[in-house]
Design a protein around this motif. Sequence first.
Motif, PDB file in Angstrom:
ATOM      1  N   ALA A  29       1.240  -1.400  -0.008  1.00  0.00           N
ATOM      2  CA  ALA A  29      -0.043  -0.213  -0.072  1.00  0.00           C
ATOM      3  C   ALA A  29       0.947   0.803  -0.315  1.00  0.00           C
ATOM      4  O   ALA A  29       1.660   1.462   0.509  1.00  0.00           O
ATOM      5  N   THR A  30       0.312   2.368  -0.474  1.00  0.00           N
ATOM      6  CA  THR A  30       1.164   3.531  -0.437  1.00  0.00           C
ATOM      7  C   THR A  30      -0.403   4.681  -0.313  1.00  0.00           C
ATOM      8  O   THR A  30      -1.003   4.492  -0.471  1.00  0.00           O
ATOM      9  N   LEU A 207      10.395   5.979  -1.809  1.00  0.00           N
ATOM     10  CA  LEU A 207      10.129   6.412  -0.685  1.00  0.00           C
ATOM     11  C   LEU A 207       9.952   5.077   0.949  1.00  0.00           C
ATOM     12  O   LEU A 207       8.476   5.315   0.983  1.00  0.00           O
ATOM     13  N   VAL A 208      10.488   5.111   1.902  1.00  0.00           N
ATOM     14  CA  VAL A 208      10.390   4.430   2.841  1.00  0.00           C
ATOM     15  C   VAL A 208      10.348   5.293   3.498  1.00  0.00           C
ATOM     16  O   VAL A 208      10.730   5.880   4.462  1.00  0.00           O
ATOM     17  N   GLU A 209       8.613   5.769   3.893  1.00  0.00           N
ATOM     18  CA  GLU A 209       8.358   6.373   5.412  1.00  0.00           C
ATOM     19  C   GLU A 209       8.739   5.631   6.521  1.00  0.00           C
ATOM     20  O   GLU A 209       8.265   4.743   6.868  1.00  0.00           O
ATOM     21  N   GLN A 210       9.285   6.594   7.489  1.00  0.00           N
ATOM     22  CA  GLN A 210       9.342   5.866   8.756  1.00  0.00           C
ATOM     23  C   GLN A 210      11.225   5.549   8.965  1.00  0.00           C
ATOM     24  O   GLN A 210      11.970   5.694   9.618  1.00  0.00           O
ATOM     25  N   ALA A 211      11.530   5.067   7.681  1.00  0.00           N
ATOM     26  CA  ALA A 211      13.035   4.744   7.789  1.00  0.00           C
ATOM     27  C   ALA A 211      14.077   5.708   6.776  1.00  0.00           C
ATOM     28  O   ALA A 211      14.753   5.558   7.122  1.00  0.00           O
ATOM     29  N   SER A 212      12.699   7.257   6.701  1.00  0.00           N
ATOM     30  CA  SER A 212      13.776   8.193   6.555  1.00  0.00           C
ATOM     31  C   SER A 212      13.363   8.979   7.339  1.00  0.00           C
ATOM     32  O   SER A 212      12.043   8.898   8.341  1.00  0.00           O
ATOM     33  N   ALA A 213      14.054   9.567   7.521  1.00  0.00           N
ATOM     34  CA  ALA A 213      13.922  10.814   8.905  1.00  0.00           C
ATOM     35  C   ALA A 213      15.137  12.036   8.522  1.00  0.00           C
ATOM     36  O   ALA A 213      16.041  12.184   7.976  1.00  0.00           O
ATOM     37  N   THR A 214      14.890  13.033   9.073  1.00  0.00           N
ATOM     38  CA  THR A 214      15.151  14.440   8.518  1.00  0.00           C
ATOM     39  C   THR A 214      15.466  15.346  10.173  1.00  0.00           C
ATOM     40  O   THR A 214      14.745  15.045  11.437  1.00  0.00           O
ATOM     41  N   THR A 215      16.665  16.254  10.791  1.00  0.00           N
ATOM     42  CA  THR A 215      16.541  17.277  11.249  1.00  0.00           C
ATOM     43  C   THR A 215      15.996  18.128  11.092  1.00  0.00           C
ATOM     44  O   THR A 215      16.244  19.074  12.051  1.00  0.00           O
ATOM     45  N   SER A 216      14.926  18.152  10.240  1.00  0.00           N
ATOM     46  CA  SER A 216      14.820  19.555   9.350  1.00  0.00           C
ATOM     47  C   SER A 216      13.427  19.378  10.682  1.00  0.00           C
ATOM     48  O   SER A 216      13.111  19.002  11.062  1.00  0.00           O
ATOM     49  N   ALA A 239       5.875   0.011   8.301  1.00  0.00           N
ATOM     50  CA  ALA A 239       5.150  -1.071   8.658  1.00  0.00           C
ATOM     51  C   ALA A 239       5.084  -1.737   7.152  1.00  0.00           C
ATOM     52  O   ALA A 239       4.329  -2.585   7.412  1.00  0.00           O
ATOM     53  N   ASP A 240       4.401  -0.812   6.776  1.00  0.00           N
ATOM     54  CA  ASP A 240       3.235  -1.434   5.304  1.00  0.00           C
ATOM     55  C   ASP A 240       4.011  -2.049   4.658  1.00  0.00           C
ATOM     56  O   ASP A 240       3.822  -3.416   3.941  1.00  0.00           O
ATOM     57  N   LEU A 245       6.182  -7.468   3.147  1.00  0.00           N
ATOM     58  CA  LEU A 245       7.592  -8.690   2.872  1.00  0.00           C
ATOM     59  C   LEU A 245       7.335 -10.247   3.938  1.00  0.00           C
ATOM     60  O   LEU A 245       7.599 -10.734   3.639  1.00  0.00           O
ATOM     61  N   THR A 246       6.370  -9.438   4.871  1.00  0.00           N
ATOM     62  CA  THR A 246       5.900 -11.077   5.394  1.00  0.00           C
ATOM     63  C   THR A 246       4.928 -11.901   5.880  1.00  0.00           C
ATOM     64  O   THR A 246       4.902 -12.354   6.120  1.00  0.00           O
TER      65      THR A 246
END
Length: 251
Positions: A29-30, A207-216, A239-240, A245-246
């Motif tokens: 899901a996206t 883009l995998v959200e949550q696995a990507s982050a920023t200090t901005s 998480a999706d 994958l599981t």
Amino acid sequence: MSAVRRWAVEGGRTDLVRPAAATSPVEVATRRGSVRFDAARTAFVVVDMQNDFCHPGGWLASIGVDVSAARSAIGPINRLSPLLRSAGVPVLWLDWGTRADRVNLPPNVIHVYDPEGVGAGIGAAHADSPAVLEEGSWGAALVDELDVRDDDIRVSKHRMSGFWDTPLDSTLRTLGIDTVLFAGVNLDQCVYATLFDAACLGYDCILVEQASATTSPDFCVDATVYNVDQCFGFCVAAADLELALTTEGHH
């Protein structure tokens, strides 16, 4: 891992015909419907999860940046990495690793981290580190908490984008990669710049959200996610992707 392309040589004959690789579809899901990609032709590119960016004793922390937001990506990356490896997806760590003399860094790259021109930023000494993001230094190393394997792929970069002056593109093409899953820091800077160039080169970008982050600030996250989703690819929740994958056949 995707089979590295090689010619077959036997009995004096060189065979340039590559056998068709078996597909391994994953549907996830996206933000706008679902996306189906082939794990056999996919790479997981994790950007800049390095001590100088993510460690409390690293460069960013030493200049007063709260790195806790950057560190939030560690857990999701660690949960996804073994699942992706099991699905045949190579994990590629794309990190700053600059020359000690910085001769291949243009002035604009040096200036963005040293706007006052006082000799700070990339290549400068700070705290207990002899040189910020210098290849082989502690600051350029991946943070210890990450699940890194010996057969993962490492690529050093020298710009916000991982495609300039690096072997990233040739590595992905040799592996037969069509789709790239992006994670790491900073989402709105190096992750986005690399994803942007990947899209321009014709790769399918997720883009995998949550696995990507920023200090901005948060508005930078919102704008980046909007632009990726609108123009350059797809955005999936970590998480999706983990759930996809599981499911049967992908774990």
